[in-house]
Design an enzyme around this catalytic site. Structure first.
Site, PDB file in Angstrom:
ATOM      1  N   HIS A 153      -8.494   7.110  11.664  1.00 60.74           N
ATOM      2  CA  HIS A 153      -8.259   8.062  10.578  1.00 60.74           C
ATOM      3  C   HIS A 153      -9.103   9.322  10.753  1.00 60.74           C
ATOM      4  O   HIS A 153      -8.673  10.426  10.402  1.00 60.74           O
ATOM      5  CB  HIS A 153      -8.570   7.411   9.229  1.00 60.74           C
ATOM      6  CG  HIS A 153      -7.508   6.464   8.766  1.00 60.74           C
ATOM      7  ND1 HIS A 153      -7.675   5.648   7.665  1.00 60.74           N
ATOM      8  CD2 HIS A 153      -6.277   6.187   9.246  1.00 60.74           C
ATOM      9  CE1 HIS A 153      -6.578   4.913   7.489  1.00 60.74           C
ATOM     10  NE2 HIS A 153      -5.722   5.219   8.438  1.00 60.74           N
TER      11      HIS A 153
ATOM     12  N   LYS B 200       0.853  -1.189   0.000  1.00 62.91           N
ATOM     13  CA  LYS B 200       0.000   0.000   0.000  1.00 62.91           C
ATOM     14  C   LYS B 200       0.889   1.239   0.000  1.00 62.91           C
ATOM     15  O   LYS B 200       1.737   1.397   0.876  1.00 62.91           O
ATOM     16  CB  LYS B 200      -0.893   0.029   1.244  1.00 62.91           C
ATOM     17  CG  LYS B 200      -2.151  -0.809   1.148  1.00 62.91           C
ATOM     18  CD  LYS B 200      -3.020  -0.520   2.361  1.00 62.91           C
ATOM     19  CE  LYS B 200      -4.345  -1.241   2.304  1.00 62.91           C
ATOM     20  NZ  LYS B 200      -5.192  -0.915   3.476  1.00 62.91           N
TER      21      LYS B 200
ATOM     22  N   HIS C  83      -0.327   8.251  14.282  1.00 59.07           N
ATOM     23  CA  HIS C  83      -1.221   7.254  13.684  1.00 59.07           C
ATOM     24  C   HIS C  83      -1.534   6.128  14.665  1.00 59.07           C
ATOM     25  O   HIS C  83      -2.700   5.744  14.836  1.00 59.07           O
ATOM     26  CB  HIS C  83      -0.584   6.687  12.415  1.00 59.07           C
ATOM     27  CG  HIS C  83      -1.367   5.581  11.783  1.00 59.07           C
ATOM     28  ND1 HIS C  83      -2.606   5.778  11.207  1.00 59.07           N
ATOM     29  CD2 HIS C  83      -1.096   4.254  11.654  1.00 59.07           C
ATOM     30  CE1 HIS C  83      -3.064   4.616  10.748  1.00 59.07           C
ATOM     31  NE2 HIS C  83      -2.166   3.689  10.997  1.00 59.07           N
TER      32      HIS C  83
ATOM     33  N   ARG D 130      -8.401  -8.674   3.501  1.00 57.30           N
ATOM     34  CA  ARG D 130      -7.386  -7.690   3.876  1.00 57.30           C
ATOM     35  C   ARG D 130      -7.986  -6.482   4.593  1.00 57.30           C
ATOM     36  O   ARG D 130      -7.303  -5.800   5.357  1.00 57.30           O
ATOM     37  CB  ARG D 130      -6.589  -7.239   2.646  1.00 57.30           C
ATOM     38  CG  ARG D 130      -5.433  -6.310   3.012  1.00 57.30           C
ATOM     39  CD  ARG D 130      -4.466  -6.057   1.870  1.00 57.30           C
ATOM     40  NE  ARG D 130      -3.413  -5.141   2.284  1.00 57.30           N
ATOM     41  CZ  ARG D 130      -2.372  -4.803   1.539  1.00 57.30           C
ATOM     42  NH1 ARG D 130      -2.225  -5.321   0.332  1.00 57.30           N
ATOM     43  NH2 ARG D 130      -1.464  -3.950   2.005  1.00 57.30           N
TER      44      ARG D 130
ATOM     45  N   ASN E 142      -7.754  -3.174   8.850  1.00 59.09           N
ATOM     46  CA  ASN E 142      -8.126  -1.802   9.183  1.00 59.09           C
ATOM     47  C   ASN E 142      -8.844  -1.703  10.526  1.00 59.09           C
ATOM     48  O   ASN E 142      -9.463  -0.669  10.816  1.00 59.09           O
ATOM     49  CB  ASN E 142      -9.017  -1.220   8.080  1.00 59.09           C
ATOM     50  CG  ASN E 142      -8.244  -0.977   6.797  1.00 59.09           C
ATOM     51  OD1 ASN E 142      -7.241  -0.280   6.781  1.00 59.09           O
ATOM     52  ND2 ASN E 142      -8.704  -1.587   5.713  1.00 59.09           N
TER      53      ASN E 142
ATOM     54  N   GLU F 202      -0.309  -1.116  16.301  1.00 58.92           N
ATOM     55  CA  GLU F 202      -0.462  -2.015  15.157  1.00 58.92           C
ATOM     56  C   GLU F 202      -0.117  -3.455  15.533  1.00 58.92           C
ATOM     57  O   GLU F 202      -0.678  -4.403  14.977  1.00 58.92           O
ATOM     58  CB  GLU F 202       0.409  -1.538  13.992  1.00 58.92           C
ATOM     59  CG  GLU F 202       0.022  -0.181  13.413  1.00 58.92           C
ATOM     60  CD  GLU F 202      -1.229  -0.228  12.537  1.00 58.92           C
ATOM     61  OE1 GLU F 202      -1.852  -1.298  12.408  1.00 58.92           O
ATOM     62  OE2 GLU F 202      -1.582   0.822  11.978  1.00 58.92           O
TER      63      GLU F 202
ATOM     64  N   GLU G 249      -7.165  -5.702  -1.292  1.00 57.58           N
ATOM     65  CA  GLU G 249      -8.175  -5.383  -0.280  1.00 57.58           C
ATOM     66  C   GLU G 249      -9.602  -5.458  -0.805  1.00 57.58           C
ATOM     67  O   GLU G 249     -10.419  -4.558  -0.588  1.00 57.58           O
ATOM     68  CB  GLU G 249      -7.913  -3.994   0.318  1.00 57.58           C
ATOM     69  CG  GLU G 249      -8.527  -3.802   1.695  1.00 57.58           C
ATOM     70  CD  GLU G 249      -8.097  -2.518   2.363  1.00 57.58           C
ATOM     71  OE1 GLU G 249      -8.952  -1.670   2.618  1.00 57.58           O
ATOM     72  OE2 GLU G 249      -6.896  -2.369   2.629  1.00 57.58           O
TER      73      GLU G 249
ATOM     74  N   LYS H 113       0.527 -10.547   8.431  1.00 52.32           N
ATOM     75  CA  LYS H 113       0.158  -9.662   7.325  1.00 52.32           C
ATOM     76  C   LYS H 113       0.467 -10.309   5.978  1.00 52.32           C
ATOM     77  O   LYS H 113      -0.331 -10.205   5.044  1.00 52.32           O
ATOM     78  CB  LYS H 113       0.878  -8.321   7.435  1.00 52.32           C
ATOM     79  CG  LYS H 113       0.410  -7.352   6.351  1.00 52.32           C
ATOM     80  CD  LYS H 113       0.647  -5.910   6.675  1.00 52.32           C
ATOM     81  CE  LYS H 113      -0.064  -5.009   5.675  1.00 52.32           C
ATOM     82  NZ  LYS H 113       0.172  -3.575   5.945  1.00 52.32           N
TER      83      LYS H 113
END
Length: 354
Positions: free
Chosen positions: A249, A140, A262, A238, A242, A182, A234, A224
């Site tokens: 976001h 990405k 983030h 996938r 998120n 994450e 995605e 991942k």
């Protein structure tokens, strides 16, 4: 050394995880096309790591180009600066770009690589925990727009990901904590054993014990890689990666990119997604407390900005990349270790938790 393979047919590539990898030419040489290399980094990292990466790339014609440091510079303006540098110096399709930095550098360099002369080689050298466990893997690439995060980009895979865990020693504690959001995400969305491992070993991880760092990075990269191999662009599974990001976001966009890290925003988003799952009867109050406590054990927040209203969240959520047919889709945990994508969340439910 640990190696994880991202299996995508002819676009497959290795992820190398090793102390000192940034100085080891053997990781770079097989993945460089031609003789010219441009290392894209930022003004904070260049004095820290340029000598090491230059020694690894000693046999090539190497130049370093730095942009300003921070999420607020993940823009089309920075993208244009890099493009102008490449064009002004007559780099051709045989150039290899090396992204030396965190998620901002990795994303913007990848987007440049995807679009410069319709595509050139690039290698990811992530230097933050967040980029090592997540953004450097999977292809990405993007820049931000004032109206939405990562809205301008492309799916474009690197030739290799080279992870030197020694770079984590230069991270401010706040940045390391942001990366742990994450890491925790992988446990909540699909790996209860990993979630329990983090609960049990949070002290050793916070103390930067090398063996624990290598273990969590490898685990996240493998998780991942497995998901990306199933769904590169995605269209299905996938999207589960998120988890926490629809809320997160919105926080980043509303507060101004870079005001909240983030990972901090994602941590809050995970708690909010868990509270929404509790409202639906999927998680217990104890489950939500476990997610909250694990975030807090790594110095992460669990509540969003007090100034944000439901309307503030909604205006950004409606621009989320997972929106389909004007419907906001959310990733919610059915239980710790299993998440699903839902498209029937009501504003009443959101008001209840926000």
């Amino acid at each position: 050394m640990e190696t994880v393979e991202v299996s995508l047919g002819e676009r497959s590539y290795p992820i190398y995880i090793k102390s000192g990898a940034i100085s080891d030419s053997s990781f770079f040489v097989p993945h460089i096309k031609g003789t010219k290399v441009v290392v894209i980094t930022n003004t904070t990292l260049e004095p820290l790591f340029s000598d090491k990466i230059l020694s690894a790339l000693n046999d090539f014609d190497v130049k370093i180009f730095s942009i300003e440091d921070g999420e607020s510079f993940k823009t089309l303006a920075s993208y244009e600066k890099i493009m102008s540098y490449l064009l002004e110096n007559n780099y051709g399709r045989d150039v290899t770009l090396v992204a030396l930095g965190g998620g901002v550098i990795g994303d913007i360099t990848g987007f440049v690589a995807a679009t410069y002369q319709r595509g050139v080689n690039f290698i990811q050298v992530p230097t933050t925990l967040l980029s090592q466990v997540d953004s450097s893997v999977g292809g990405k690439t993007a820049v931000n727009h004032p109206l939405g995060k990562n809205m301008i980009g492309a799916f474009y895979q690197p030739k290799a990901v080279i992870i030197d865990i020694d770079t984590l020693l230069s991270l401010p504690k706040k940045q390391f904590s942001a990366g742990m959001a994450e890491v925790i995400k992988y446990g909540v969305l699909g790996d209860i054993e990993f979630f329990e491992y983090l609960e049990k070993n949070h002290k050793a991880i916070n103390d930067m014990d090398t063996s624990y760092l290598i273990n969590i990075i490898k685990n996240c990269c493998q998780n991942k890689a497995d998901i990306v191999a199933q769904d590169e662009k995605e269209s299905g599974v996938r999207a589960l990666l998120n988890l926490g990001h629809t809320f997160g976001h919105a926080i980043e966009a509303e507060m101004g990119y870079g005001v909240w890290l983030h990972g901090e925003a994602v941590a809050v988003g995970m708690v909010q997604a868990s509270e929404l799952a509790q409202l639906r009867g999927w998680l217990t109050a104890d489950d939500v407390l476990r997610v909250t406590n694990l975030n807090q054990n790594f110095g992460l927040p669990s509540k969003g900005p007090k100034s944000m209203t439901l309307d503030n969240y909604l205006v950004h959520m409606k621009k989320d990349k997972k929106v389909q047919a004007d419907t906001i889709r959310f990733v919610l945990p059915k239980q710790i270790g299993k998440a699903i994508l839902v498209n029937d969340v009501t504003e009443s439910e959101l008001k209840n938790i926000l």
